[in-house]
Scaffold this motif. Structure first.
Motif, PDB file in Angstrom:
ATOM      1  N   SER A 253       0.966  -1.256   0.005  1.00 46.75           N
ATOM      2  CA  SER A 253       0.387   0.037   0.318  1.00 46.75           C
ATOM      3  C   SER A 253       1.079   1.368   0.042  1.00 46.75           C
ATOM      4  CB  SER A 253      -1.160  -0.111   1.019  1.00 46.75           C
ATOM      5  OG  SER A 253      -0.009  -0.280   2.615  1.00 46.75           O
ATOM      6  N   TYR A 254       1.964   1.593   0.532  1.00 47.81           N
ATOM      7  CA  TYR A 254       2.835   2.859   0.801  1.00 47.81           C
ATOM      8  C   TYR A 254       3.725   2.463  -0.767  1.00 47.81           C
ATOM      9  CZ  TYR A 254       6.706   5.348   2.077  1.00 47.81           C
ATOM     10  OH  TYR A 254       7.517   6.157   2.124  1.00 47.81           O
ATOM     11  N   ARG A 255       4.001   1.186  -1.399  1.00 50.84           N
ATOM     12  CA  ARG A 255       4.410   1.812  -2.852  1.00 50.84           C
ATOM     13  C   ARG A 255       2.905   2.417  -3.843  1.00 50.84           C
ATOM     14  NH1 ARG A 255       7.745  -4.101  -3.223  1.00 50.84           N
ATOM     15  NH2 ARG A 255       9.061  -4.154  -1.244  1.00 50.84           N
ATOM     16  N   TYR A 256       2.469   1.795  -3.718  1.00 53.99           N
ATOM     17  CA  TYR A 256       1.714   2.368  -4.627  1.00 53.99           C
ATOM     18  C   TYR A 256       0.711   4.119  -3.760  1.00 53.99           C
ATOM     19  CZ  TYR A 256      -0.294  -2.094  -5.770  1.00 53.99           C
ATOM     20  OH  TYR A 256      -0.461  -3.455  -6.823  1.00 53.99           O
ATOM     21  N   LYS A 257       1.459   4.435  -2.732  1.00 45.90           N
ATOM     22  CA  LYS A 257       0.999   5.967  -2.377  1.00 45.90           C
ATOM     23  C   LYS A 257       2.013   6.636  -3.183  1.00 45.90           C
ATOM     24  CE  LYS A 257      -2.427   5.801   1.654  1.00 45.90           C
ATOM     25  NZ  LYS A 257      -2.545   6.397   2.966  1.00 45.90           N
ATOM     26  N   LEU A 258       3.366   5.751  -2.723  1.00 42.42           N
ATOM     27  CA  LEU A 258       3.988   6.735  -3.690  1.00 42.42           C
ATOM     28  C   LEU A 258       3.952   6.416  -4.884  1.00 42.42           C
ATOM     29  CD1 LEU A 258       6.798   7.877  -2.029  1.00 42.42           C
ATOM     30  CD2 LEU A 258       7.891   5.669  -3.041  1.00 42.42           C
ATOM     31  N   LEU A 259       3.423   5.812  -5.460  1.00 41.75           N
ATOM     32  CA  LEU A 259       3.767   6.577  -7.057  1.00 41.75           C
ATOM     33  C   LEU A 259       2.309   7.750  -7.062  1.00 41.75           C
ATOM     34  CD1 LEU A 259       3.507   2.615  -8.652  1.00 41.75           C
ATOM     35  CD2 LEU A 259       5.480   4.195  -8.924  1.00 41.75           C
ATOM     36  N   ASN A 260       1.699   7.233  -6.521  1.00 48.07           N
ATOM     37  CA  ASN A 260       0.394   8.070  -6.743  1.00 48.07           C
ATOM     38  C   ASN A 260       0.910   9.909  -6.559  1.00 48.07           C
ATOM     39  OD1 ASN A 260      -1.824   6.556  -6.937  1.00 48.07           O
ATOM     40  ND2 ASN A 260      -2.157   6.043  -5.202  1.00 48.07           N
ATOM     41  N   TRP A 261       1.937   9.501  -5.381  1.00 45.74           N
ATOM     42  CA  TRP A 261       2.318  10.758  -4.916  1.00 45.74           C
ATOM     43  C   TRP A 261       3.284  11.786  -6.129  1.00 45.74           C
ATOM     44  CZ3 TRP A 261       3.599   9.418   0.575  1.00 45.74           C
ATOM     45  CH2 TRP A 261       2.478   9.047   1.684  1.00 45.74           C
ATOM     46  N   ALA A 262       4.096  10.451  -6.712  1.00 46.55           N
ATOM     47  CA  ALA A 262       4.716  10.780  -7.423  1.00 46.55           C
ATOM     48  C   ALA A 262       3.707  12.061  -8.671  1.00 46.55           C
ATOM     49  CB  ALA A 262       5.466   9.673  -8.200  1.00 46.55           C
ATOM     50  N   TYR A 263       2.875  10.838  -8.597  1.00 47.97           N
ATOM     51  CA  TYR A 263       2.223  11.418 -10.363  1.00 47.97           C
ATOM     52  C   TYR A 263       1.250  12.725  -9.811  1.00 47.97           C
ATOM     53  CZ  TYR A 263      -1.935  11.169 -13.585  1.00 47.97           C
ATOM     54  OH  TYR A 263      -2.970  11.710 -14.521  1.00 47.97           O
ATOM     55  N   GLN A 264       0.533  12.965  -9.019  1.00 43.88           N
ATOM     56  CA  GLN A 264      -0.025  14.232  -8.504  1.00 43.88           C
ATOM     57  C   GLN A 264       1.351  15.231  -8.843  1.00 43.88           C
ATOM     58  OE1 GLN A 264      -1.649  12.926  -4.782  1.00 43.88           O
ATOM     59  NE2 GLN A 264      -2.847  12.075  -5.302  1.00 43.88           N
ATOM     60  N   GLN A 265       2.773  15.382  -7.744  1.00 42.06           N
ATOM     61  CA  GLN A 265       3.639  16.110  -8.250  1.00 42.06           C
ATOM     62  C   GLN A 265       3.980  16.350  -9.476  1.00 42.06           C
ATOM     63  OE1 GLN A 265       6.947  14.830  -6.308  1.00 42.06           O
ATOM     64  NE2 GLN A 265       7.855  17.169  -7.467  1.00 42.06           N
ATOM     65  N   VAL A 266       3.343  15.088 -10.641  1.00 37.41           N
ATOM     66  CA  VAL A 266       3.656  15.842 -11.832  1.00 37.41           C
ATOM     67  C   VAL A 266       2.333  16.360 -12.625  1.00 37.41           C
ATOM     68  CG1 VAL A 266       3.601  14.976 -14.182  1.00 37.41           C
ATOM     69  CG2 VAL A 266       5.126  13.779 -12.308  1.00 37.41           C
ATOM     70  N   GLN A 267       1.439  16.326 -11.973  1.00 41.87           N
ATOM     71  CA  GLN A 267      -0.038  16.659 -12.449  1.00 41.87           C
ATOM     72  C   GLN A 267       0.442  18.579 -12.022  1.00 41.87           C
ATOM     73  OE1 GLN A 267      -1.193  14.307 -14.732  1.00 41.87           O
ATOM     74  NE2 GLN A 267      -3.159  15.689 -14.646  1.00 41.87           N
ATOM     75  N   GLN A 268       0.644  18.551 -11.468  1.00 40.44           N
ATOM     76  CA  GLN A 268       0.837  20.234 -10.594  1.00 40.44           C
ATOM     77  C   GLN A 268       1.824  20.426 -10.871  1.00 40.44           C
ATOM     78  OE1 GLN A 268       0.631  19.865  -5.721  1.00 40.44           O
ATOM     79  NE2 GLN A 268      -1.317  18.866  -6.173  1.00 40.44           N
ATOM     80  N   ASP A 272      10.183  20.058  -7.197  1.00 40.05           N
ATOM     81  CA  ASP A 272      10.554  19.740  -5.622  1.00 40.05           C
ATOM     82  C   ASP A 272       9.369  19.888  -4.606  1.00 40.05           C
ATOM     83  OD1 ASP A 272      11.994  19.453  -3.844  1.00 40.05           O
ATOM     84  OD2 ASP A 272      13.228  21.230  -3.587  1.00 40.05           O
ATOM     85  N   ALA A 273       9.367  18.720  -4.267  1.00 41.54           N
ATOM     86  CA  ALA A 273       8.113  19.090  -3.124  1.00 41.54           C
ATOM     87  C   ALA A 273       8.911  18.524  -1.770  1.00 41.54           C
ATOM     88  CB  ALA A 273       7.483  17.180  -3.259  1.00 41.54           C
ATOM     89  N   TRP A 274      10.052  19.198  -1.309  1.00 37.71           N
ATOM     90  CA  TRP A 274      10.753  19.472  -0.165  1.00 37.71           C
ATOM     91  C   TRP A 274       9.649  20.241   0.655  1.00 37.71           C
ATOM     92  CZ3 TRP A 274      15.171  17.044   2.069  1.00 37.71           C
ATOM     93  CH2 TRP A 274      15.751  17.475   3.331  1.00 37.71           C
TER      94      TRP A 274
END
Length: 404
Positions: A253-268, A272-274
């Motif tokens: 579940s953490y790996r799926y969430k990590l991919l979702n966070w990366a996709y949302q960062q690309v969409q936005q 840098d998400a720091w």
């Protein structure tokens, strides 16, 4: 005792070589044979005389003391409780000069060996049901089970049931890892606070009584006897909390969430998400948690009897009291920094219930405040005087006049 025991003992203790001692022990063993009315004592005496000339410096007095302590005991349960000590078990009567080994490792009448159980891993079957199973662990385990159950239900209500009822989101996958890992630190820090709370209460009771010679209430006395068990259970839950926390990146579940966070960062369109304060928050509270766990491990090791016996009372008290308070302080700060700015976030109060970290630090903060009050010079000096035997005469007279 048997005839001639005291005289021969005193004679054997004089400086004059091993012959005197051998004769004295032989005479004593003959006296035991006469006292028992059998031939076992004479056989032991004859064997001892045969071994004595070539054994150099022997130590028969372990056997003599053992016989004296057991001559009037016929109850097998009492004999089971009187296990031989380490020196008696390991005394093999070796002659370092001649390289020979004595024939008699531990002289003992045959019938006494058959009726008693010298093996410390062997217990008579009829006595096994009379021995209690973990008597000092019952109260801590019950309290730990109650705290764990209540915290689990509370966390389940907030993290799983609430989103399912309000927005029909199924978060039941959080139960095995995330929900359990929120329960473990709450139970651990609460049990650690319960390990040091009775000492604080006892100090205030002694200040109120003005003496250390008045007995504590029964419930407080029983609580103080189980402080070690509370501390070990706290360490156990803290280790589980550390292991569960390290398993976070391994979850699917953490790996799926990590991919979702990366996709949302690309969409936005963020390069840098720091987040500076979030990075500092995690670095600090993880570091404090590691240090607190290390101190708890030291406390657990020093509670082992073989380790605690090698320490002086001052060293043991310093580790268990001072370092224990430091571990409780670090654990509390660890929880507070984990919360960071969530204390004032209205979203954290689901169904008007406070977050678990607020409940977790409530009791430890009370214990730390009380310890700080007792650390004040005026109270600290008085407690030291009371524990060294000083008594407040005014309070004792007032109590006596009230009783009269």
């Amino acid at each position: 005792g048997p005839p001639g025991t005291g005289r021969q003992r005193r004679r054997a203790q004089r400086p004059g070589g091993g012959v005197c001692r051998a004769r004295a022990a032989s005479t004593v063993l003959r006296g035991w044979g006469a006292a028992w009315g059998g031939t076992a004592g004479s056989r032991c005496a004859a064997t001892y005389r045969r071994v004595a000339p070539r054994s150099g410096w022997l130590k028969p007095y372990h056997f003599i003391d053992l016989m004296e302590s057991r001559q009037d005991i016929t109850n097998q349960e009492e004999l089971w409780k009187m296990k031989p000590g380490r020196n008696l078990e390991e005394d093999d009567y070796l002659n370092n000069d001649s390289g020979e080994t004595g024939i008699l490792k531990r002289p003992m009448p045959l019938h006494l060996h058959q009726t008693t159980n010298f093996d410390e891993f062997d217990c008579p079957p009829e006595l096994q049901h009379k021995q209690e199973l973990f008597p000092k662990w019952r109260l801590p385990i019950k309290i730990a089970a109650i705290i764990s159950s209540l915290t689990f239900l509370y966390t389940l209500l907030r993290d799983v049931i609430h989103p399912f009822v309000t927005s029909h989101q199924q978060y039941f996958y959080k139960i095995p890892i995330l929900v359990i890992n929120k329960v473990l630190p709450v139970v651990s820090i609460t049990l650690l606070a319960l390990a040091y709370l009775p000492g604080v209460i006892a100090a205030f009771v002694q200040l109120h009584n003005g003496t250390k010679y008045k007995k504590f209430p029964h419930w407080l006395h029983r609580w103080m006897l189980t402080r070690k068990q509370f501390g070990l259970l706290s360490f156990f839950f803290a280790v589980l909390h550390a292991v569960y926390s390290l398993s976070y990146p391994m979850r699917r579940s953490y790996r799926y969430k990590l991919l979702n966070w990366a996709y949302q960062q690309v969409q936005q369109n963020k390069a840098d998400a720091w987040i500076e304060h979030d990075v500092w928050r995690m670095e600090i509270y993880v570091s404090l948690g590691i240090v607190a766990l290390g101190i708890l491990a030291l406390l657990a090791v020093t509670s082992i009897p073989s380790v605690s016996d090698s320490l002086t009372w001052r060293e043991f008290h310093y580790i268990q009291s001072n370092l224990g308070t430091v571990s409780l302080l670090l654990g509390t700060i660890h929880a507070l920094i984990f919360a960071w700015n969530k204390w004032v976030d209205i979203k954290q109060f689901i169904w008007y219930t406070p977050p678990t970290f607020i409940i977790a630090v409530f009791l430890p903060i009370i214990v730390l405040i009380c310890k700080t009050v007792l650390f004040l010079p005026c109270l600290r000096k008085k407690i030291r005087k009371i524990r060294h035997g000083w008594e407040d005469v005014t309070k004792i007279k007032t109590e006596l006049s009230f009783q009269l």
